[in-house]
Write a protein that holds these residues in place. Structure first.
Motif, PDB file in Angstrom:
ATOM      1  N   SER A 138       0.837  -1.191   0.000  1.00  0.00           N
ATOM      2  CA  SER A 138       0.000   0.000   0.000  1.00  0.00           C
ATOM      3  C   SER A 138       0.873   1.243   0.000  1.00  0.00           C
ATOM      4  CB  SER A 138      -0.928   0.016   1.225  1.00  0.00           C
ATOM      5  OG  SER A 138      -0.173   0.103   2.417  1.00  0.00           O
ATOM      6  N   THR A 139       0.228   2.383  -0.231  1.00  0.00           N
ATOM      7  CA  THR A 139       0.951   3.654  -0.230  1.00  0.00           C
ATOM      8  C   THR A 139       1.538   3.943   1.142  1.00  0.00           C
ATOM      9  OG1 THR A 139      -0.588   4.468  -1.910  1.00  0.00           O
ATOM     10  CG2 THR A 139       0.755   6.103  -0.781  1.00  0.00           C
ATOM     11  N   GLU A 140       0.799   3.568   2.180  1.00  0.00           N
ATOM     12  CA  GLU A 140       1.289   3.779   3.547  1.00  0.00           C
ATOM     13  C   GLU A 140       2.533   2.941   3.818  1.00  0.00           C
ATOM     14  OE1 GLU A 140      -0.341   3.477   8.177  1.00  0.00           O
ATOM     15  OE2 GLU A 140      -1.638   2.971   6.483  1.00  0.00           O
ATOM     16  N   ASP A 141       2.545   1.697   3.350  1.00  0.00           N
ATOM     17  CA  ASP A 141       3.725   0.846   3.534  1.00  0.00           C
ATOM     18  C   ASP A 141       4.933   1.417   2.798  1.00  0.00           C
ATOM     19  OD1 ASP A 141       2.252  -0.872   5.060  1.00  0.00           O
ATOM     20  OD2 ASP A 141       1.796  -2.250   3.417  1.00  0.00           O
ATOM     21  N   VAL A 230      16.849  -0.496  15.180  1.00  0.00           N
ATOM     22  CA  VAL A 230      16.852  -1.826  14.578  1.00  0.00           C
ATOM     23  C   VAL A 230      15.771  -2.698  15.209  1.00  0.00           C
ATOM     24  CG1 VAL A 230      18.227  -3.918  14.232  1.00  0.00           C
ATOM     25  CG2 VAL A 230      19.282  -1.674  13.952  1.00  0.00           C
ATOM     26  N   GLU A 231      15.600  -2.577  16.517  1.00  0.00           N
ATOM     27  CA  GLU A 231      14.580  -3.368  17.214  1.00  0.00           C
ATOM     28  C   GLU A 231      13.176  -2.974  16.761  1.00  0.00           C
ATOM     29  OE1 GLU A 231      13.411  -4.627  21.818  1.00  0.00           O
ATOM     30  OE2 GLU A 231      14.632  -2.852  21.410  1.00  0.00           O
ATOM     31  N   CYS A 232      12.956  -1.680  16.544  1.00  0.00           N
ATOM     32  CA  CYS A 232      11.650  -1.225  16.049  1.00  0.00           C
ATOM     33  C   CYS A 232      11.362  -1.803  14.676  1.00  0.00           C
ATOM     34  CB  CYS A 232      11.622   0.304  15.981  1.00  0.00           C
ATOM     35  SG  CYS A 232      11.397   1.121  17.573  1.00  0.00           S
ATOM     36  N   SER A 322       5.661  -2.022  21.243  1.00  0.00           N
ATOM     37  CA  SER A 322       4.286  -2.265  20.862  1.00  0.00           C
ATOM     38  C   SER A 322       3.854  -1.189  19.880  1.00  0.00           C
ATOM     39  CB  SER A 322       3.373  -2.255  22.090  1.00  0.00           C
ATOM     40  OG  SER A 322       2.027  -2.361  21.694  1.00  0.00           O
ATOM     41  N   PHE A 323       3.178  -1.596  18.821  1.00  0.00           N
ATOM     42  CA  PHE A 323       2.704  -0.651  17.834  1.00  0.00           C
ATOM     43  C   PHE A 323       1.264  -0.233  18.095  1.00  0.00           C
ATOM     44  CE2 PHE A 323       6.308  -2.491  15.735  1.00  0.00           C
ATOM     45  CZ  PHE A 323       6.857  -1.409  15.068  1.00  0.00           C
ATOM     46  N   ALA A 324       0.752  -0.589  19.242  1.00  0.00           N
ATOM     47  CA  ALA A 324      -0.618  -0.209  19.560  1.00  0.00           C
ATOM     48  C   ALA A 324      -0.721   1.264  19.912  1.00  0.00           C
ATOM     49  CB  ALA A 324      -1.135  -1.067  20.715  1.00  0.00           C
ATOM     50  N   ASP A 325       0.295   1.810  20.565  1.00  0.00           N
ATOM     51  CA  ASP A 325       0.242   3.193  21.018  1.00  0.00           C
ATOM     52  C   ASP A 325       0.792   4.165  19.989  1.00  0.00           C
ATOM     53  OD1 ASP A 325       2.732   2.147  21.232  1.00  0.00           O
ATOM     54  OD2 ASP A 325       3.249   3.173  23.101  1.00  0.00           O
ATOM     55  N   ALA A 326       1.547   3.697  19.009  1.00  0.00           N
ATOM     56  CA  ALA A 326       2.123   4.594  18.020  1.00  0.00           C
ATOM     57  C   ALA A 326       2.371   3.830  16.733  1.00  0.00           C
ATOM     58  CB  ALA A 326       3.424   5.201  18.544  1.00  0.00           C
ATOM     59  N   SER A 327       2.170   4.515  15.628  1.00  0.00           N
ATOM     60  CA  SER A 327       2.414   3.888  14.334  1.00  0.00           C
ATOM     61  C   SER A 327       3.905   3.809  14.064  1.00  0.00           C
ATOM     62  CB  SER A 327       1.716   4.684  13.229  1.00  0.00           C
ATOM     63  OG  SER A 327       2.275   5.993  13.148  1.00  0.00           O
ATOM     64  N   PHE A 328       4.253   3.025  13.054  1.00  0.00           N
ATOM     65  CA  PHE A 328       5.659   2.880  12.688  1.00  0.00           C
ATOM     66  C   PHE A 328       6.240   4.211  12.221  1.00  0.00           C
ATOM     67  CE2 PHE A 328       8.898   1.860   9.457  1.00  0.00           C
ATOM     68  CZ  PHE A 328       9.790   1.171  10.254  1.00  0.00           C
ATOM     69  N   MET A 332       9.402   6.318  13.835  1.00  0.00           N
ATOM     70  CA  MET A 332      10.546   6.753  13.040  1.00  0.00           C
ATOM     71  C   MET A 332      10.768   8.262  13.186  1.00  0.00           C
ATOM     72  SD  MET A 332      11.903   4.065  11.641  1.00  0.00           S
ATOM     73  CE  MET A 332      11.486   3.287  13.234  1.00  0.00           C
ATOM     74  N   ASP A 333       9.684   9.026  13.233  1.00  0.00           N
ATOM     75  CA  ASP A 333       9.815  10.482  13.412  1.00  0.00           C
ATOM     76  C   ASP A 333      10.414  10.812  14.770  1.00  0.00           C
ATOM     77  OD1 ASP A 333       8.739  10.894  10.915  1.00  0.00           O
ATOM     78  OD2 ASP A 333       6.692  11.228  11.644  1.00  0.00           O
TER      79      ASP A 333
END
Length: 376
Positions: A138-141, A230-232, A322-328, A332-333
């Motif tokens: 997807s565009t988001e990916d 790297v872990e993220c 955990s990606f529940a509280d914040a998007s990838f 990164m930002d």
């Protein structure tokens, strides 16, 4: 004496890049596998293996004694501080016993630990493989991968700058100068004085002096941040692979359902052609009842597949991320902002040191010039 000095420099300063590179990679592999990398038998065994890379051994491994102190921190693969208490003692002989005094011998293990930490971050960041692994759908990916790739380039750049400065402009330059001074020395006192001055300069330029302790902490934070980065990404890839497997499972279930429906329809048409009507009243055929029963079976099978699908959708993420509280993209930002702040602090501190009047000012000026490309 020179042979022992070369061996010490090959070990502590990693001037034998090929051999010590293999040594570090094996230690890092143990650490990533959550195994006891600090096992003394393992460390001695690896050193024996890398000491025989050439026909003539560059170091006598029996003269080296490793020591690893500390508790749980030494098993923490997400920070370079796990190597803080990792030391190596070299059993020197006369007349090196006069050169390597207790007051100065601690500089060698400190530089050894610093180089281990930088190599750890370098190997982790450069070991990420994107080609053939990441398949954005997807565009988001695509935006996430682009932001990650740009940030990976920043980490690789700053870590390589630090490694080049330490290895080329600090260690290699001063080792050559020290060897020249040792060869020109006319007495043991001159050798001792040259060695003391030599280690003092290395301690200052490697950010191991008390005056540069804040700068050393900032550099360590950059290295730790690279491991967190790297872990993220590893956690993100775990979620992506789970989503892909879910999509494949769903597609497979849908495909099997379509095949069943087409098979039932063909059976119904064949059964309809073989029925003879004796009245105007339509007679219910067995195909209709079997079709309805087949639909019920199909739904039951689909429900069972959904339960399995729900079980497979449970992602196996890292315990600390955990990606529940914040998007990838948001993660990164945040990492990018923190990295930018740390690098800017390091630049200002290096500029101050480069503007001083000490002997190390000119060498710090090289690092300051290298860091000017950060904003370009």
């Amino acid at each position: 004496m020179m042979q022992h000095l070369v061996s010490i420099e090959g070990l502590y300063f990693m001037r034998r890049g090929d051999a010590m590179g293999v040594f570090c990679e094996k230690v890092f592999a143990k650490l990533d596998a959550q195994q006891k990398w600090h096992d003394l038998h393992f460390l001695n065994s690896v050193l024996r293996d890398v000491s025989a890379v050439d026909r003539k051994s560059w170091i006598d491994p029996t003269l080296v004694q490793f020591t690893v102190r500390g508790g749980r921190q030494r098993n923490n693969a997400t920070t370079v501080q796990c190597f803080e208490n990792f030391t190596a003692d070299y059993a020197v002989s006369f007349p090196l016993t006069y050169l390597l005094r207790r007051s100065s011998a601690s500089v060698y293990p400190s530089i050894f630990v610093l180089l281990m930490q930088v190599r750890r971050a370098k190997v982790s960041v450069e070991g990420i493989i994107l080609k053939g692994v990441v398949r954005p759908t997807s565009t988001e990916d695509i935006a996430d991968i682009n932001s990650f790739y740009a940030l990976r380039g920043k980490f690789a750049w700053i870590i390589n700058c630090l490694m080049t400065f330490l290895v080329t402009h600090v260690i290699d330059t001063h080792v050559r100068q020290f060897h020249t001074q040792i060869e020109e020395a006319r007495s043991l006192d001159e050798m001792i004085a040259s060695h003391e001055n030599y280690l003092a300069q290395l301690q200052m330029l490697c950010f191991l002096h008390s005056k540069t302790s804040a700068l050393h902490r900032a550099l360590t934070s950059i290295l730790d941040l690279s491991l967190h980065f790297v872990e993220c990404f590893s956690a993100y890839m775990a979620t992506q692979s789970t989503d892909i497997s879910d999509q494949r499972t769903t597609a497979a279930v849908d495909q099997r359902g379509k095949k069943r429906r087409r098979r039932h329809q063909r059976r119904a048409r064949r059964a309809g052609r073989n029925v003879i009507g004796f009245s105007d009243m339509p007679i219910p055929t067995s195909s209709e009842s079997s079709s309805s029963s087949d639909e019920e079976i199909h739904l039951e099978e689909t429900d069972t597949g959904n339960e399995k699908l729900a079980e497979m959708r449970r992602p196996s993420l890292s315990a600390s991320i955990s990606f529940a509280d914040a998007s990838f993209a948001l993660k990164m930002d945040r990492i990018s902002e923190e990295l930018d702040g740390l690098v800017r602090y390091v630049r200002k501190a290096i500029d101050v040191l480069a503007g001083g009047s000490s002997e190390a000012a000119s060498t710090f000026g090289i690092f300051s010039f290298m860091l000017e490309d950060w904003d370009m």
